[in-house]
Design a protein around this motif. Structure first.
Motif, mmCIF file in Angstrom:
data_model
loop_
_atom_site.group_PDB
_atom_site.id
_atom_site.type_symbol
_atom_site.label_atom_id
_atom_site.label_comp_id
_atom_site.label_asym_id
_atom_site.label_seq_id
_atom_site.Cartn_x
_atom_site.Cartn_y
_atom_site.Cartn_z
ATOM 1 N N TRP A 192 12.258 -13.821 6.385
ATOM 2 C CA TRP A 192 12.369 -12.366 6.377
ATOM 3 C C TRP A 192 11.853 -11.791 5.066
ATOM 4 C CZ3 TRP A 192 13.699 -9.529 10.571
ATOM 5 C CH2 TRP A 192 14.315 -10.195 11.633
ATOM 6 N N ALA A 193 12.203 -12.451 3.978
ATOM 7 C CA ALA A 193 11.747 -11.982 2.670
ATOM 8 C C ALA A 193 10.231 -12.074 2.550
ATOM 9 C CB ALA A 193 12.414 -12.799 1.569
ATOM 10 N N ALA A 194 9.656 -13.184 3.035
ATOM 11 C CA ALA A 194 8.205 -13.349 2.973
ATOM 12 C C ALA A 194 7.499 -12.293 3.818
ATOM 13 C CB ALA A 194 7.819 -14.751 3.438
ATOM 14 N N GLY A 195 8.041 -12.002 4.996
ATOM 15 C CA GLY A 195 7.438 -10.972 5.841
ATOM 16 C C GLY A 195 7.497 -9.592 5.211
ATOM 17 N N LEU A 196 8.624 -9.282 4.558
ATOM 18 C CA LEU A 196 8.782 -7.983 3.907
ATOM 19 C C LEU A 196 7.794 -7.805 2.767
ATOM 20 C CD1 LEU A 196 10.421 -5.353 3.597
ATOM 21 C CD2 LEU A 196 11.948 -6.606 2.064
ATOM 22 N N THR A 197 7.704 -8.801 1.903
ATOM 23 C CA THR A 197 6.805 -8.668 0.755
ATOM 24 C C THR A 197 5.347 -8.728 1.189
ATOM 25 O OG1 THR A 197 6.368 -9.498 -1.473
ATOM 26 C CG2 THR A 197 6.758 -11.147 0.206
ATOM 27 N N ALA A 198 5.031 -9.523 2.213
ATOM 28 C CA ALA A 198 3.652 -9.575 2.706
ATOM 29 C C ALA A 198 3.231 -8.237 3.308
ATOM 30 C CB ALA A 198 3.508 -10.696 3.739
ATOM 31 N N ALA A 199 4.153 -7.576 4.016
ATOM 32 C CA ALA A 199 3.840 -6.271 4.606
ATOM 33 C C ALA A 199 3.586 -5.236 3.514
ATOM 34 C CB ALA A 199 4.984 -5.827 5.511
ATOM 35 N N PHE A 200 4.403 -5.265 2.457
ATOM 36 C CA PHE A 200 4.226 -4.289 1.362
ATOM 37 C C PHE A 200 2.896 -4.511 0.653
ATOM 38 C CE2 PHE A 200 4.902 -2.536 -2.886
ATOM 39 C CZ PHE A 200 5.446 -1.298 -2.581
ATOM 40 N N ILE A 201 2.545 -5.793 0.395
ATOM 41 C CA ILE A 201 1.274 -6.088 -0.259
ATOM 42 C C ILE A 201 0.112 -5.688 0.641
ATOM 43 C CG2 ILE A 201 -0.194 -7.956 -1.115
ATOM 44 C CD1 ILE A 201 2.325 -9.379 -2.053
ATOM 45 N N ALA A 202 0.244 -5.925 1.960
ATOM 46 C CA ALA A 202 -0.826 -5.559 2.888
ATOM 47 C C ALA A 202 -1.063 -4.053 2.908
ATOM 48 C CB ALA A 202 -0.481 -6.065 4.293
ATOM 49 N N ILE A 203 0.023 -3.280 2.860
ATOM 50 C CA ILE A 203 -0.125 -1.824 2.814
ATOM 51 C C ILE A 203 -0.835 -1.403 1.529
ATOM 52 C CG2 ILE A 203 1.138 0.357 2.694
ATOM 53 C CD1 ILE A 203 3.296 -0.920 4.438
ATOM 54 N N GLY A 204 -0.465 -2.042 0.425
ATOM 55 C CA GLY A 204 -1.133 -1.726 -0.835
ATOM 56 C C GLY A 204 -2.611 -2.078 -0.811
ATOM 57 N N LEU A 205 -2.962 -3.247 -0.252
ATOM 58 C CA LEU A 205 -4.365 -3.641 -0.154
ATOM 59 C C LEU A 205 -5.135 -2.696 0.767
ATOM 60 C CD1 LEU A 205 -4.060 -7.539 0.068
ATOM 61 C CD2 LEU A 205 -4.747 -6.162 -1.898
ATOM 62 N N ALA A 206 -4.482 -2.241 1.837
ATOM 63 C CA ALA A 206 -5.133 -1.285 2.732
ATOM 64 C C ALA A 206 -5.430 0.016 2.010
ATOM 65 C CB ALA A 206 -4.247 -1.035 3.955
ATOM 66 N N SER A 207 -4.514 0.455 1.147
ATOM 67 C CA SER A 207 -4.765 1.680 0.387
ATOM 68 C C SER A 207 -5.917 1.492 -0.591
ATOM 69 C CB SER A 207 -3.497 2.101 -0.358
ATOM 70 O OG SER A 207 -3.161 1.160 -1.365
#
Length: 331
Positions: free
Chosen positions: A18-33
């Motif tokens: 769960w922790a890995a999914g949460l942090t991966a999603a946040f990083i992915a949103i940042g990379l998308a921006s």
């Protein structure tokens, strides 16, 4: 003495997915921006230019103020902050800066003179002026990158000597996670990247690394006392044993950082924002990133703890994937 979270038995490693999914999603949103808009909100310290903080006796008309400044520095950015009488003027890049006779400092003087001519000597006050040449900005950018990379390399060398390379690699990879998450935070919230923000990132790296080292040091002590215990259980035990210290340390640090964030001036506020976010990131990575990474590294490159015996019992981050230690050749 205040004792909180004493003798806890939380299974932290259980939630690593769960922790890995949460942090991966946040990083992915940042990379998308970054993909949508690759430029960061760099301060004049990195781009070169002039920054002026102004205080007017009466609230000026923004269009009139922009027109007055535009006669001196075309394309300058004007922002209101605090009260309606407080503004900042940023003249960045080549436009209106490099073309000036006296460079960035000359632009600041010319803007001040134009404003005093428009609003009168008593109508406007220049609170502060910062001027940085483009070449200085490039040097500061290189220095910031070198500082972050050098700090990571030296930390890896220290941990490899102080503990062993597995612990050092896990700690540095967790620190890399902190940098990515913090970069995503800076981009998503449009925080101005200045030297104070670089200082906040370096402080965050040291803070996160210190938290990870404390947990890993307890892991090393428990490994000596409980040689038959799986590494997964040892990690959970170490996190629980250091939990009271972590909660008190992070709470007091966060209180001081929030005080800066809420009551400090505009100059220090980006530093406080990055540090406040970094406290949560450091706590998260020392538990849910560094620990599972150490388990993965131990599984890929297991150690031999006793001569003539097979590698110590290892475990993946999943419960139950434990291989008990047994003598070599045993059936």
């Amino acid at each position: 003495m205040l004792r909180i979270f004493h003798n806890t038995t939380f299974d932290f490693i259980k939630w690593w997915r769960w922790a890995a999914g949460l942090t991966a999603a946040f990083i992915a949103i940042g990379l998308a921006s970054y993909a949508v808009n690759p430029s960061l909100n760099y301060s004049i310290e990195f781009t070169g230019g002039t920054l002026m903080q102004l205080e007017f006796q009466q609230a000026p008309d923004p269009a009139e103020l922009r027109s007055t400044v535009g006669t001196v520095a075309e394309g300058a950015e004007i922002q209101q902050y605090g009260s309606p009488t407080e503004y900042t003027v940023r003249a960045q890049g080549a436009t209106g800066v490099e073309s000036a006779d006296a460079g960035a400092e000359g632009v600041g003087r010319r803007i001040g003179a134009a404003l005093q001519q428009k609003y009168g000597a008593q109508g406007v006050r220049v609170v502060r002026t910062e001027a940085v040449g483009a070449r200085v900005g490039e040097e500061l950018s290189r220095g910031a990158i070198v500082a972050v990379l050098l700090g990571s390399v030296l930390t890896l060398i220290y941990l490899a000597i102080r503990f062993e390379w597995r612990f050092g690699l896990a700690a540095v990879l967790a620190t890399g996670h902190d940098i990515l998450v913090t970069a995503a935070f800076i981009k998503l919230f449009h925080i101005e990247v200045s030297l104070t923000v670089v200082a906040a990132i370096l402080t965050l790296l040291g803070y996160s690394m210190n938290d990870t080292i404390i947990i890993f040091d307890r892991v090393r002590e428990d490994l000596r006392l409980r040689r038959k215990e799986p590494l997964r259980d040892t990690l959970n035990r170490a996190i629980n044993e250091t939990l009271p210290r972590s909660v008190l340390t992070h709470a007091t640090t966060l209180a001081a950082t929030l005080a800066l964030l809420l009551f400090a001036g505009e100059v220090i506020r980006p530093f406080a924002a990055v540090m406040a976010f970094g406290i949560f990131v450091a706590t998260f990575s020392s538990i849910y990133v560094a620990g599972p990474l150490l388990l993965w590294i131990e599984r890929k490159w297991p150690r031999r703890t006793i001569a003539g015996t097979a590698p110590r019992g290892t475990a993946t981050p999943d419960r139950g994937a434990v291989r008990p230690e047994q003598p070599v050749g045993a059936r």
